[in-house]
Design a protein around this motif. Structure first.
Motif, PDB file in Angstrom:
ATOM      1  N   HIS A 173       0.812  -1.219   0.000  1.00 56.51           N
ATOM      2  CA  HIS A 173       0.000   0.000   0.000  1.00 56.51           C
ATOM      3  C   HIS A 173       0.850   1.275   0.000  1.00 56.51           C
ATOM      4  O   HIS A 173       0.310   2.366  -0.109  1.00 56.51           O
ATOM      5  CB  HIS A 173      -0.966   0.010   1.182  1.00 56.51           C
ATOM      6  CG  HIS A 173      -0.302   0.093   2.521  1.00 56.51           C
ATOM      7  ND1 HIS A 173       0.119  -1.019   3.207  1.00 56.51           N
ATOM      8  CD2 HIS A 173       0.014   1.153   3.299  1.00 56.51           C
ATOM      9  CE1 HIS A 173       0.666  -0.649   4.350  1.00 56.51           C
ATOM     10  NE2 HIS A 173       0.619   0.658   4.436  1.00 56.51           N
ATOM     11  N   ARG A 174       2.168   1.122   0.096  1.00 58.45           N
ATOM     12  CA  ARG A 174       3.047   2.293   0.068  1.00 58.45           C
ATOM     13  C   ARG A 174       3.833   2.424  -1.230  1.00 58.45           C
ATOM     14  O   ARG A 174       4.609   3.364  -1.397  1.00 58.45           O
ATOM     15  CB  ARG A 174       4.035   2.228   1.239  1.00 58.45           C
ATOM     16  CG  ARG A 174       3.385   2.408   2.597  1.00 58.45           C
ATOM     17  CD  ARG A 174       4.419   2.380   3.699  1.00 58.45           C
ATOM     18  NE  ARG A 174       3.804   2.574   5.003  1.00 58.45           N
ATOM     19  CZ  ARG A 174       4.459   2.481   6.153  1.00 58.45           C
ATOM     20  NH1 ARG A 174       5.747   2.200   6.139  1.00 58.45           N
ATOM     21  NH2 ARG A 174       3.831   2.669   7.303  1.00 58.45           N
ATOM     22  N   THR A 175       3.660   1.487  -2.138  1.00 55.92           N
ATOM     23  CA  THR A 175       4.387   1.528  -3.408  1.00 55.92           C
ATOM     24  C   THR A 175       3.410   1.366  -4.574  1.00 55.92           C
ATOM     25  O   THR A 175       2.265   0.974  -4.390  1.00 55.92           O
ATOM     26  CB  THR A 175       5.446   0.410  -3.482  1.00 55.92           C
ATOM     27  OG1 THR A 175       4.799  -0.858  -3.289  1.00 55.92           O
ATOM     28  CG2 THR A 175       6.509   0.599  -2.429  1.00 55.92           C
ATOM     29  N   SER A 176       3.891   1.664  -5.763  1.00 48.46           N
ATOM     30  CA  SER A 176       3.081   1.496  -6.962  1.00 48.46           C
ATOM     31  C   SER A 176       4.013   1.168  -8.115  1.00 48.46           C
ATOM     32  O   SER A 176       5.236   1.098  -7.948  1.00 48.46           O
ATOM     33  CB  SER A 176       2.295   2.774  -7.273  1.00 48.46           C
ATOM     34  OG  SER A 176       3.159   3.778  -7.784  1.00 48.46           O
ATOM     35  N   TRP A 177       3.439   1.007  -9.308  1.00 51.79           N
ATOM     36  CA  TRP A 177       4.260   0.637 -10.463  1.00 51.79           C
ATOM     37  C   TRP A 177       5.197   1.758 -10.887  1.00 51.79           C
ATOM     38  O   TRP A 177       6.115   1.525 -11.659  1.00 51.79           O
ATOM     39  CB  TRP A 177       3.389   0.189 -11.622  1.00 51.79           C
ATOM     40  CG  TRP A 177       2.379   1.180 -12.128  1.00 51.79           C
ATOM     41  CD1 TRP A 177       1.084   1.322 -11.700  1.00 51.79           C
ATOM     42  CD2 TRP A 177       2.551   2.153 -13.155  1.00 51.79           C
ATOM     43  NE1 TRP A 177       0.459   2.317 -12.399  1.00 51.79           N
ATOM     44  CE2 TRP A 177       1.329   2.850 -13.299  1.00 51.79           C
ATOM     45  CE3 TRP A 177       3.624   2.508 -13.971  1.00 51.79           C
ATOM     46  CZ2 TRP A 177       1.150   3.876 -14.228  1.00 51.79           C
ATOM     47  CZ3 TRP A 177       3.447   3.536 -14.892  1.00 51.79           C
ATOM     48  CH2 TRP A 177       2.220   4.199 -15.014  1.00 51.79           C
ATOM     49  N   THR A 178       5.020   2.976 -10.381  1.00 50.46           N
ATOM     50  CA  THR A 178       5.960   4.051 -10.698  1.00 50.46           C
ATOM     51  C   THR A 178       7.072   4.179  -9.662  1.00 50.46           C
ATOM     52  O   THR A 178       7.992   4.978  -9.845  1.00 50.46           O
ATOM     53  CB  THR A 178       5.228   5.399 -10.810  1.00 50.46           C
ATOM     54  OG1 THR A 178       4.637   5.733  -9.553  1.00 50.46           O
ATOM     55  CG2 THR A 178       4.145   5.348 -11.876  1.00 50.46           C
ATOM     56  N   THR A 179       7.002   3.407  -8.575  1.00 54.89           N
ATOM     57  CA  THR A 179       8.031   3.472  -7.536  1.00 54.89           C
ATOM     58  C   THR A 179       9.346   2.891  -8.058  1.00 54.89           C
ATOM     59  O   THR A 179       9.404   1.738  -8.479  1.00 54.89           O
ATOM     60  CB  THR A 179       7.588   2.701  -6.286  1.00 54.89           C
ATOM     61  OG1 THR A 179       6.342   3.231  -5.817  1.00 54.89           O
ATOM     62  CG2 THR A 179       8.628   2.812  -5.184  1.00 54.89           C
ATOM     63  N   PHE A 180      10.394   3.684  -8.034  1.00 58.26           N
ATOM     64  CA  PHE A 180      11.684   3.310  -8.611  1.00 58.26           C
ATOM     65  C   PHE A 180      12.481   2.500  -7.604  1.00 58.26           C
ATOM     66  O   PHE A 180      12.902   3.002  -6.568  1.00 58.26           O
ATOM     67  CB  PHE A 180      12.448   4.573  -9.022  1.00 58.26           C
ATOM     68  CG  PHE A 180      13.563   4.334  -9.997  1.00 58.26           C
ATOM     69  CD1 PHE A 180      13.371   4.560 -11.351  1.00 58.26           C
ATOM     70  CD2 PHE A 180      14.807   3.892  -9.582  1.00 58.26           C
ATOM     71  CE1 PHE A 180      14.388   4.355 -12.275  1.00 58.26           C
ATOM     72  CE2 PHE A 180      15.833   3.679 -10.485  1.00 58.26           C
ATOM     73  CZ  PHE A 180      15.621   3.913 -11.843  1.00 58.26           C
ATOM     74  N   ASP A 181      12.695   1.232  -7.914  1.00 56.06           N
ATOM     75  CA  ASP A 181      13.460   0.332  -7.046  1.00 56.06           C
ATOM     76  C   ASP A 181      14.329  -0.540  -7.955  1.00 56.06           C
ATOM     77  O   ASP A 181      13.893  -1.579  -8.467  1.00 56.06           O
ATOM     78  CB  ASP A 181      12.512  -0.529  -6.205  1.00 56.06           C
ATOM     79  CG  ASP A 181      13.239  -1.403  -5.193  1.00 56.06           C
ATOM     80  OD1 ASP A 181      14.414  -1.748  -5.425  1.00 56.06           O
ATOM     81  OD2 ASP A 181      12.624  -1.760  -4.164  1.00 56.06           O
TER      82      ASP A 181
END
Length: 383
Positions: free
Chosen positions: A38-46
């Motif tokens: 719930h704190r990340t999404s597909w745009t979160t750069f990892d």
């Protein structure tokens, strides 16, 4: 008059096998505490997640083995994409490269560009940004003013791009620039280039969102030199190529699953005994989601067959945006909970806070709804 080319076919066994594979991978990532849905999404750069996903075979799935890919079907990739989004996985470091830039280079890039870049994409080691939108032009790509001038075996680019997701962390930008006369329809004289974001003359300015998060950027080009081999397609074919590229960008489940985690958290918060209003509204959202998944899978089939489904992709995005914008509104009506970004221990409240801030952008990215409806009408022969 053209009709829509959607079809209702069951997913092949290969796709269902891919679903089991990626679920096992995601379960292991969650068990190791490598991301919080719930704190990340597909745009979160990892970058680490992208490398692990690639090592497990979930990046470059449809690419030829000669370039480091796995030669799996578009439907297998669709299922993996669907599961990544549903899990809230942080895919931003490989998302754009895998979704559209890599396929565009594969179809239209030079052999030199393919050999240099595609294997790195397939290893999850190469991130791309989208260089389409410009300041003052909105969704009107024909208004592109960034210009490239030939100088021997190089092109020199001057201008700027805006709303470029993760440009401050990406390796390359697939940029649409003007190389010649626009012509009467303004679609002429446009060309795509692969631009190395580490090249001299490039500067990146952050654009912070309402929460202070840095994802968007403005990118400036001052006498940026790009080798001839980094041209995508022939000079002046940029409009056709970017239209093709947008079919990859607009049709995937990322255009209606951006707030899927909020829907999951909302259902969990309501519990197994919803009141009548909660049951009706939740059921309506789930029915819409099922229809969108079927439409998006149908577009993946068309892409598998080499068809460019521009009209169908625009419709998926338009209808999907309606769904995305509605989810947080329905959530607020069904549950009397104030959204927060820092509600430790309350995943629903955090998901609602993040989605509420980001929802206004859902109908803008990848083309505004007004532009999409114009594309749909023109494709159906209605204008």
């Amino acid at each position: 008059m053209q009709s829509f080319r959607f079809s209702a076919e069951p997913l092949p066994q290969e796709a269902e096998a891919a679903r089991a594979e990626v679920r096992a991978f995601l379960d292991a990532e969650l068990a190791a505490g490598r991301f919080i849905p719930h704190r990340t999404s597909w745009t979160t750069f990892d970058a680490g997640f992208s490398r692990r996903a690639a090592a497990a075979g979930f990046v470059g799935m449809t690419m030829p083995k000669a370039y480091g890919g796995h030669e799996r079907s578009g439907l297998a990739r669709f299922v993996v994409t669907e599961e990544m989004l549903a899990a809230g996985a942080p895919c931003g470091a490989h998302w754009i490269a895998d979704r559209q830039s890599g396929p565009q280079i594969l179809r239209h890039g030079t052999e030199e560009a393919k050999r240099a870049i595609l294997p790195r994409i397939c290893r999850g080691e190469c991130a791309f940004g989208i260089g389409m939108s410009e300041p003052g032009s909105g969704s009107d790509l024909a208004a592109v003013r960034t210009r490239a001038v030939r100088d021997g075996q190089e092109w020199v680019i001057d201008g700027s791009k805006i709303w470029t997701t993760n440009a401050h962390q990406a390796d390359y930008l697939l940029a649409l620039v003007r190389t010649g006369d626009a012509g009467p329809d303004r679609h002429g004289g446009l060309t795509q280039f692969i631009v190395d974001l580490a090249a001299p003359g490039i500067s990146v300015r952050p654009i912070l969102d309402l929460s202070g998060h840095h994802e968007f950027n403005e990118v400036f080009f001052t006498n940026v030199r790009v080798p001839e081999a980094m041209m995508v397609g022939a000079e002046g074919t940029g409009w056709d190529l970017v239209t093709e590229e947008l079919a990859f960008e607009r049709s995937g489940p990322d255009r209606f699953l951006s707030d899927y985690r909020l829907l999951v958290e909302m259902v969990g918060r309501i519990g197994p005994e919803p009141d009548r209003f909660q049951a009706v509204e939740t059921g309506r959202l789930v029915a819409q989601l099922a229809a969108l998944l079927g439409m998006s899978a149908s577009v993946a089939r068309l892409l598998d067959r080499g068809v460019v489904p521009g009209v169908e992709a625009a419709l998926v995005k338009d209808v999907g945006n309606s769904f995305e914008r509605e989810v947080p509104e329905v959530a607020r009506r069904l549950l009397a909970v104030e959204p927060r970004l820092d509600a430790t221990g309350d995943s629903y409240r955090e998901a609602l806070g993040l989605t509420t801030l980001r929802a206004p952008s859902f109908t803008l990215r990848g083309g505004t709804r007004e532009i999409l409806r114009s594309v749909i009408a023109r494709g159906l022969g209605l204008r």
